[in-house]
Design a protein around this motif. Sequence first.
Motif, PDB file in Angstrom:
ATOM      1  N   UNK A 180     -41.118  -2.736  26.219  1.00  0.00           N
ATOM      2  CA  UNK A 180     -41.780  -2.538  24.930  1.00  0.00           C
ATOM      3  C   UNK A 180     -41.075  -1.356  24.283  1.00  0.00           C
ATOM      4  N   UNK A 231     -50.050  -6.471  44.423  1.00  0.00           N
ATOM      5  CA  UNK A 231     -50.699  -6.147  43.153  1.00  0.00           C
ATOM      6  C   UNK A 231     -50.358  -7.183  42.087  1.00  0.00           C
ATOM      7  N   UNK A 252     -53.031  -9.838  40.642  1.00  0.00           N
ATOM      8  CA  UNK A 252     -54.102  -9.198  39.867  1.00  0.00           C
ATOM      9  C   UNK A 252     -53.582  -8.764  38.507  1.00  0.00           C
ATOM     10  N   UNK A 253     -52.363  -8.272  38.478  1.00  0.00           N
ATOM     11  CA  UNK A 253     -51.818  -7.795  37.220  1.00  0.00           C
ATOM     12  C   UNK A 253     -51.479  -8.947  36.301  1.00  0.00           C
ATOM     13  N   UNK A 273     -40.849  -0.820  38.637  1.00  0.00           N
ATOM     14  CA  UNK A 273     -41.396  -1.262  39.928  1.00  0.00           C
ATOM     15  C   UNK A 273     -40.361  -2.072  40.689  1.00  0.00           C
ATOM     16  N   UNK A 330     -42.480  -0.553  32.846  1.00  0.00           N
ATOM     17  CA  UNK A 330     -43.153  -0.443  34.133  1.00  0.00           C
ATOM     18  C   UNK A 330     -42.700  -1.503  35.135  1.00  0.00           C
ATOM     19  N   UNK A 346     -54.420 -10.542  34.617  1.00  0.00           N
ATOM     20  CA  UNK A 346     -55.073  -9.684  33.627  1.00  0.00           C
ATOM     21  C   UNK A 346     -54.123  -9.271  32.503  1.00  0.00           C
ATOM     22  N   UNK A 347     -52.976  -9.887  32.493  1.00  0.00           N
ATOM     23  CA  UNK A 347     -52.026  -9.600  31.418  1.00  0.00           C
ATOM     24  C   UNK A 347     -51.534  -8.181  31.444  1.00  0.00           C
ATOM     25  N   UNK A 348     -51.454  -7.576  32.646  1.00  0.00           N
ATOM     26  CA  UNK A 348     -51.049  -6.185  32.719  1.00  0.00           C
ATOM     27  C   UNK A 348     -49.569  -6.025  33.002  1.00  0.00           C
TER      28      UNK A 348
END
Lengths: 329, 200, 663, 339
Positions: free
Chosen positions: B173, B158, B161-162, B142, B138, B165-167
């Motif tokens: 992966x 973004x 925020x990501x 992006x 991802x 939050x470990x996003x």
Amino acid sequence: MASDRIEALKAAMAAELGKVDFVLGYARGFDPLHATPVTVRTEKDLAKLIFDPTCVQNLATSLYGLRGKRLGVVVKGCDSRSVIQLVQEGLWERENLVIFGLPCNGVLDLAKVRVKADITSVRSVVFEGEGPDGLENRTVRLLLPGGEKLLPLRDVLADKCLRCRYPNPLIHDHMIGEELEPQGAEDTYADVAAFEKLSTQERFDFWKRQMSRCIRCYACRNACPLCVCKHVCLADSREPHWLSAEATLQEKWLFQVMHALHLAGRCTECGECQRSCPMGIPILLLKRKMNKELKEIFGYEAGVSTEAVPPLHTFLMEEDKIKDRGLLW
Amino acid sequence: MQNSRQNPLRTVDLAAMRDEAFQAAVASESGQLLASCYQCGNCTAGCAYTHDYDIPVHQVMRLVQLGHRERALSCRSIWLCATCQACTTRCPNNIDVARVMDVLRHMARRAGHAPEPTVKTFTDGFLASVARHGRVFEAGLAAVFAIKSGKPLQDAGLGPAMLSRGKLAFLPHEPEGQGKAEVAAIFERFYARKKQGGGE
Amino acid sequence: MRIGVMVCHCGNNIAATVDVEAVAAAAREFPDVVFATDHMYACSDPGQKSIEQVITDMKLDGVVVASCSPRMHEATFRRAVERAGLNRYMFEMANIREHVAWISLDRRRNTEKATDLVRMAVEKLRHNRPLTAKSFDVQKRVLIVGGGVAGVQAALDCADGGLDVVLVERKQAIGGIMSKLDKTFPTIDCSVCVLGPKMVDVGQHPRITLHTLSEVEEVSGYVGNFEVTVRKKTPYVDWTKCTGCGACLEKCPSKKVPDSFNENVSFCTAINIPFPQAIPKRAAIDPAHCRQFTKGKCGVCQKVCPADAIDYTMQDEVVTEKVGAIIAATGLDLFDHTKCGEYGGGRYPDVITSLAYERMLSASGPTAGHIKRPSDGKEPKTVVFISCVGSRDRSLDRPYCSNFCCMYTAKQAILTRDHIPDSKAYVFYMDIRANGKGYEEFVRRAQEEYAVEYVRGRVAQVYPQAGPDGPQLLVRGADTLLGTQVEIAADLVVLAVGVEASKGAGSLAEKLRISYDHYGFFLEGHPKLKPVETNTAGVYLAGCCQAPKDIPSSVAQASAAAGKVLSLLSKDKLESDPQIAMVTGNRCIGCGKCERTCPFGAIRMREMRDGSQRAEVVETVCQGCGICSVTCPVRAIQLQHFTDSQLLAEVNALCRTWDETSE
Amino acid sequence: MSVPGNSSASPATPALTNPKRLAYYPGCSQSGTAAEYDISTRACCAELGLELVDVPDWTCCGSTPAHTVDHHLAGALAARNLRQAEATGCERMATPCPSCLAALRTAGHHLHQEAYRAEVEHLLGGPAPQESTAISVLQALVENIGPEAIATAVKKPLTGLRVAPYYGCIMNRPPELMAFDDPENPTAMDRILAACGATVVPYPFKTECCGAAFGMPRLDVMQRLSARLLAMAEECGADVVVVACPLCQMNLDLRRGQVNSAAKADYRMPVPYFTQLLGLALGLPESSLCLDKLVLDLRPALARAEERERKRAEESAAQNGAKPCKPGDASHKEDAPCA
């Protein structure tokens, strides 16, 4: 154990003899591998009775021709289904029949024995390991001119016995001997399904080959317990003249197809047609195809209940699995 | 009579506009009976993207029905369809409208149309990511999209925020076994096939 | 035997793709054929004359005509050969039109196939025997199933024509859907004012026996002599005593019963008379809601009834009626609008069906003719009508047009404006089907005079939304003429639900032995030429049981059916068909399989003197279907005119040619 | 006998020999931006006794973009995973992501056509499976466990929490393909949330599209569509919008700032996955549900619900004060005075 069973059969039969015209049973035939039907009229005749895996015949075959009499008959599990079918179809009256049921774990297919040994002058046959313990340890000991031959029973049993789910007669007045557990595998009609996988041409060629060997002896018809129009059979009728006497492939084939169609929903797969065929034509396959369809479309099996209503002997506006038009409510 | 060919009134010559090969191709690639559309408009009525379409979906269907290839393949609508299935679900004639839109987009790609370049960039980037990693990466996607689309800062907001939050994974992966290689092989065969087909 | 063959051109219908001369020439070579020719129109007057002439001239004793389907002209040609002195069963027809000419353009192969069919017919004819019909008495009474406007009209026409009529209605009162309507299009006549007098006539007619709350349970017999079993469900009220005074309704404590006459928009009492003009005007108890039945005690109605008519112990009654003909007029059911989840039918109270709206418009309805939306009783200012709900929709397995929704929607839109002058009506439509007299003009009036806004497109979604004056429904649709999505905030949404065959139509069809289509609509005998007949002699159709149709069409068909019945029963005797099963006694083994399989109960077993059983065919009941014949294990039953020998002769004729051509 | 017009009804679920064991396909998002969906799904299933067997060596199913480029490519990417799933020996494969589900089911559907199958098998370089066994985790929870069983397993009911269940556009559509729940008014998530004790508000936009993958390529489109969903949720009086799709969640939660700025609004309701709420109700620790991964904090909404419920209980207690308490009264709170 075997002798106990024969004694029990004799005792039961003796008690019924006065009430019936005669009883159909099995006696030893011309050699130890063959049994023959026998009529037991008096106590003296009881001595002839035998029962073992050589008792291949379906004695129910003789019943229809003896309508009007009061009879006794010895039946195996498979034979009992023919009796059920006759009673169900109104072709024999149950009250005029005394049925001696003998649980059976299988009968010989002499063609299979012949492949394994030259049995033209067999001197004696002993079935060993009899009992309800399954087939695995059972053998046939043949005394032949050249010495003894031991055959595993499973290898020489009739195919129908290998898939038999009704070893115990489903209809009887006297059950002789202990009931047996079914040894046969569930009949999946795998043989028919495999045959259906062949192309139309392959199947056509197969039957052309097989039917060309038919000699129109009608042994198959005569051996069938449910072929009840023997005296007015289509094959012999001149009005209408469905079949000519010509020995063409067409006529032979047509006869076999008629035979199969007339048994649709009735055939119990006793196998007498195929057993009696002198040319070894696998005509039971035709009937099994019909039964496979019957099972798939109607979930029906012939010769299991005298009360069942056969799907082809009834009339329904809508069949569950035959969609010939949409139905709403 | 000859004059009518100049068509001063700019009417649509139905016979001249009909591309029968196109009609047949859409029908066979989508597996849909296009003639069964009776233009009730239910697809347009329920379409969340009508606002952004240049041609509403029922008219796209009409263009296909009439065989107007150019207009159908050059429109933006087919790129903006999100395959949300509202049209397919509600079509009274059982037409899989979303699949027809898909097929038109395939054809538009082959014909070299890309009136919504960012959509194409995103799609291509997504599949490239899958082809490379076996799964979508991802963050990588992006980043690539931000550069190629010419909108580098659109989603920059973004990031924090990501991150907090470990996003946001900075490494792909990837599948643990043969998966990556197998997916790459699928793409290889796909592009080979496309070349064979002699892309338009 | 001397056989003549005539091959018909049927204009170009056959001759265009079949070499009829060649077929005739080939026929001349067939055994027993002494004459063969072709003719432009065999069924025409000259054609028939020439058949008669040839029979006389050539001393023929059998004729084959190769032409169209026997369904079309078998009777015609049978009469022709009969006029020339032959037995009508010494005639065979080869269908070379529907079975050959119309299905292939290959002239050579068509000609071959036509020749084969003629050869088969000749071979069959060579085995034919003269058969003689027997005649029997008829019942001069008619049964009409269904008491809607079609049933009512048919009953009155038959009764006025001098027949005794038995009218069976499933509901408590006759009148059907029409009795629920407020006004009718395109005249805006009061529906019940038009229908009411006819209903009264039915109730008072000396020749009409009325069974309401009743259903046909069994039908046996045949044209001229049907025997029908009717179950009369008990109303728990002795209708010979009940005067319809309504005292019980006032006192009944169970007042929350959904009122099915009012499309469940309102409630009624457990003992009820559905509407003021009901015929018969008698009360009946709904045991599912009556406290006497659900709780075991109450008895209020029994106490208040001045006529002492209430009887909680009453049982259903089964009556048997003998009739000569039957008219099915079972009407329609409405499409279940809750199947359309996108419109929120069943979920949002203010999304209602058109018939519920009709009840609301009616002065005798639950709101006394005031339009109030169900959720809060407010008067709606914006009403949206959605057409084709459950019509022209393959995804719902309802691909057909329901015929009259366009019209009633226009009417309801007009009435909306009549009731609420400051209201606005919208109609979402796909096409407007207004093909009756004055219909198109009516729709135009809705658009022009009443400013009903017609939006060409379908609606995808209806959902609740807060409006300026409380909750509203947002209707999201398309205007395909504008090419955009449109939306309207509505106070009430009316779904123009389509027509379905009446529930239970299929089972009635099976009792009547008539055909019905995939959707449950009964099939007419011929779509053009037998629109009120069925393929079962003596059974006729009227109204929506055959296809969706509006009131004038239903009434017209009802009168047509009545006319058919009157002409049928004007004869004192009818002829039976000799093409029935026959038992060869000495072959029968008495197994009884034929008796069990016969779908008509036409076979019975008879005990012979020796005590054995023999099958016997009841000639008047047998329909000649042949099932017994194929069931018989010994071929003791043969179907006359279709015996094994006759069929075999045909098969042999076909196979012989197949042999020759395939080698 | 078939009932016409009932085409939307899902076919009868085949009898499963082992309904408590499922293959599990997480999908790419669930190992990245939607990790909390994966983690909470696993936690809930473990708690409810549903064994998830990870599909070994899974790869991207093609998701949204593949089918827009080529149907065979999409088929091959999905079919590879269907083949991997077969290796687990499970009867069905569950995936949390509706987009993956659609890709996997679409492939299975079209593989029945010979020409399509041949082309897919060419791309795949081997045989493709006969059927797609894929279902959603939502379907697995409803069919293999059931709302009744969930209700009995609930330890901390979400009483008072007003939830708007948002299914997204492709969870149930098209019905012929997805064969689960009602395409216009799905209720599977409603039933699970109700079993958790939450108050499910009637949310009319259950299946409306949120803008799907257009967040990146056409932000404006996605902003408008998502704003509409949030406005409706607010109108319905929901505390939270509950989702079952990582893309929906991303658009409504992570991209909330973008949505709000375009809509000139300040929507604040959190957007948890239904598995997170289910986990809470089952009494699982917050850490195992990764509530901290939500951009909009869930806790204020939960607190508001608790407060509302407390007030309601007080009011009903005050009302009941005059009357004697009846057992089996509507109030089932343990702290209610009649308990």
